[in-house]
Design a protein around this motif. Structure first.
Motif, PDB file in Angstrom:
ATOM      1  N   ASN A  47       0.850  -1.193   0.000  1.00 35.48           N
ATOM      2  CA  ASN A  47       0.000   0.000   0.000  1.00 35.48           C
ATOM      3  C   ASN A  47       0.889   1.246   0.000  1.00 35.48           C
ATOM      4  O   ASN A  47       1.093   1.865   1.037  1.00 35.48           O
ATOM      5  CB  ASN A  47      -0.920  -0.021   1.228  1.00 35.48           C
ATOM      6  CG  ASN A  47      -2.050   0.956   1.101  1.00 35.48           C
ATOM      7  OD1 ASN A  47      -2.210   1.614   0.087  1.00 35.48           O
ATOM      8  ND2 ASN A  47      -2.848   1.058   2.146  1.00 35.48           N
ATOM      9  N   PRO A  48       1.401   1.651  -1.165  1.00 33.12           N
ATOM     10  CA  PRO A  48       2.367   2.759  -1.190  1.00 33.12           C
ATOM     11  C   PRO A  48       1.765   4.120  -0.867  1.00 33.12           C
ATOM     12  O   PRO A  48       2.464   4.999  -0.404  1.00 33.12           O
ATOM     13  CB  PRO A  48       2.916   2.720  -2.607  1.00 33.12           C
ATOM     14  CG  PRO A  48       1.843   2.067  -3.399  1.00 33.12           C
ATOM     15  CD  PRO A  48       1.158   1.104  -2.478  1.00 33.12           C
ATOM     16  N   GLU A  49       0.470   4.314  -1.121  1.00 31.25           N
ATOM     17  CA  GLU A  49      -0.169   5.610  -0.865  1.00 31.25           C
ATOM     18  C   GLU A  49      -1.475   5.406  -0.102  1.00 31.25           C
ATOM     19  O   GLU A  49      -2.561   5.507  -0.670  1.00 31.25           O
ATOM     20  CB  GLU A  49      -0.416   6.337  -2.188  1.00 31.25           C
ATOM     21  CG  GLU A  49       0.862   6.686  -2.906  1.00 31.25           C
ATOM     22  CD  GLU A  49       0.632   7.291  -4.269  1.00 31.25           C
ATOM     23  OE1 GLU A  49      -0.496   7.199  -4.783  1.00 31.25           O
ATOM     24  OE2 GLU A  49       1.582   7.861  -4.807  1.00 31.25           O
ATOM     25  N   PRO A  50      -1.407   5.131   1.202  1.00 32.71           N
ATOM     26  CA  PRO A  50      -2.628   4.833   1.959  1.00 32.71           C
ATOM     27  C   PRO A  50      -3.551   6.035   2.120  1.00 32.71           C
ATOM     28  O   PRO A  50      -4.735   5.871   2.383  1.00 32.71           O
ATOM     29  CB  PRO A  50      -2.104   4.354   3.315  1.00 32.71           C
ATOM     30  CG  PRO A  50      -0.759   4.955   3.427  1.00 32.71           C
ATOM     31  CD  PRO A  50      -0.226   5.050   2.031  1.00 32.71           C
ATOM     32  N   TRP A  51      -3.041   7.240   1.935  1.00 33.59           N
ATOM     33  CA  TRP A  51      -3.879   8.425   2.105  1.00 33.59           C
ATOM     34  C   TRP A  51      -4.893   8.567   0.979  1.00 33.59           C
ATOM     35  O   TRP A  51      -5.827   9.347   1.095  1.00 33.59           O
ATOM     36  CB  TRP A  51      -3.011   9.677   2.206  1.00 33.59           C
ATOM     37  CG  TRP A  51      -2.001   9.779   1.104  1.00 33.59           C
ATOM     38  CD1 TRP A  51      -2.204  10.319  -0.129  1.00 33.59           C
ATOM     39  CD2 TRP A  51      -0.672   9.320   1.138  1.00 33.59           C
ATOM     40  NE1 TRP A  51      -1.079  10.219  -0.884  1.00 33.59           N
ATOM     41  CE2 TRP A  51      -0.095   9.604  -0.131  1.00 33.59           C
ATOM     42  CE3 TRP A  51       0.116   8.693   2.094  1.00 33.59           C
ATOM     43  CZ2 TRP A  51       1.206   9.279  -0.443  1.00 33.59           C
ATOM     44  CZ3 TRP A  51       1.414   8.381   1.762  1.00 33.59           C
ATOM     45  CH2 TRP A  51       1.949   8.676   0.524  1.00 33.59           C
ATOM     46  N   GLU A  52      -4.725   7.821  -0.103  1.00 33.42           N
ATOM     47  CA  GLU A  52      -5.701   7.859  -1.193  1.00 33.42           C
ATOM     48  C   GLU A  52      -6.990   7.133  -0.826  1.00 33.42           C
ATOM     49  O   GLU A  52      -8.025   7.340  -1.447  1.00 33.42           O
ATOM     50  CB  GLU A  52      -5.110   7.237  -2.461  1.00 33.42           C
ATOM     51  CG  GLU A  52      -4.001   8.045  -3.074  1.00 33.42           C
ATOM     52  CD  GLU A  52      -4.491   9.339  -3.685  1.00 33.42           C
ATOM     53  OE1 GLU A  52      -5.664   9.409  -4.083  1.00 33.42           O
ATOM     54  OE2 GLU A  52      -3.697  10.285  -3.751  1.00 33.42           O
ATOM     55  N   ASN A  53      -6.937   6.251   0.172  1.00 33.20           N
ATOM     56  CA  ASN A  53      -8.101   5.445   0.553  1.00 33.20           C
ATOM     57  C   ASN A  53      -8.840   6.004   1.759  1.00 33.20           C
ATOM     58  O   ASN A  53      -9.649   5.311   2.357  1.00 33.20           O
ATOM     59  CB  ASN A  53      -7.656   4.013   0.865  1.00 33.20           C
ATOM     60  CG  ASN A  53      -6.934   3.389  -0.298  1.00 33.20           C
ATOM     61  OD1 ASN A  53      -7.240   3.659  -1.448  1.00 33.20           O
ATOM     62  ND2 ASN A  53      -5.952   2.555  -0.004  1.00 33.20           N
ATOM     63  N   VAL A  54      -8.593   7.233   2.130  1.00 32.02           N
ATOM     64  CA  VAL A  54      -9.192   7.815   3.322  1.00 32.02           C
ATOM     65  C   VAL A  54     -10.613   8.273   3.008  1.00 32.02           C
ATOM     66  O   VAL A  54     -10.854   8.960   2.014  1.00 32.02           O
ATOM     67  CB  VAL A  54      -8.352   9.008   3.832  1.00 32.02           C
ATOM     68  CG1 VAL A  54      -9.040   9.692   4.990  1.00 32.02           C
ATOM     69  CG2 VAL A  54      -6.985   8.531   4.235  1.00 32.02           C
ATOM     70  N   ASP A  55     -11.556   7.886   3.851  1.00 27.58           N
ATOM     71  CA  ASP A  55     -12.946   8.332   3.712  1.00 27.58           C
ATOM     72  C   ASP A  55     -13.067   9.704   4.368  1.00 27.58           C
ATOM     73  O   ASP A  55     -12.869   9.842   5.572  1.00 27.58           O
ATOM     74  CB  ASP A  55     -13.876   7.328   4.391  1.00 27.58           C
ATOM     75  CG  ASP A  55     -15.331   7.700   4.236  1.00 27.58           C
ATOM     76  OD1 ASP A  55     -15.646   8.577   3.409  1.00 27.58           O
ATOM     77  OD2 ASP A  55     -16.163   7.084   4.927  1.00 27.58           O
ATOM     78  N   PRO A  56     -13.378  10.748   3.610  1.00 32.23           N
ATOM     79  CA  PRO A  56     -13.400  12.093   4.184  1.00 32.23           C
ATOM     80  C   PRO A  56     -14.541  12.331   5.171  1.00 32.23           C
ATOM     81  O   PRO A  56     -14.496  13.272   5.939  1.00 32.23           O
ATOM     82  CB  PRO A  56     -13.534  13.003   2.965  1.00 32.23           C
ATOM     83  CG  PRO A  56     -14.042  12.142   1.887  1.00 32.23           C
ATOM     84  CD  PRO A  56     -13.618  10.751   2.181  1.00 32.23           C
TER      85      PRO A  56
END
Length: 83
Positions: A47-56
């Protein structure tokens, strides 16, 4: 000499031991809590970019007071263009 025997002999050390234990427990629990945050990367390969999967809509802070999330139009356009 046993640790507890030392504490019973020198009772003035008991508050020091208690405060140190509480501080160590708090620091450890916050470190474990922080591992689950989206800005902490543990495994870069899966998971190189976990901040892309954040539910706002889900608050990510310890305390969130009167916060409303609204998407930024420019950012949404850039995301659509790069996908």
């Amino acid at each position: 000499m046993n640790f507890f025997q030392l504490l019973m002999k020198k009772k003035e050390l008991i508050p020091l031991v208690v405060f140190t234990a509480v501080a160590a427990t708090g620091a450890s629990s916050f470190a474990v809590y922080s591992l689950g945050k989206s800005d902490v990367i543990i495994d870069k390969k899966r998971n190189p970019e976990p901040w892309e999967n954040v539910d706002p809509s889900v608050p990510r802070k310890l305390i969130t007071i009167n916060q409303e999330w609204k998407p930024i139009e420019e950012l949404q356009k850039v995301r659509r263009a790069t996908k």
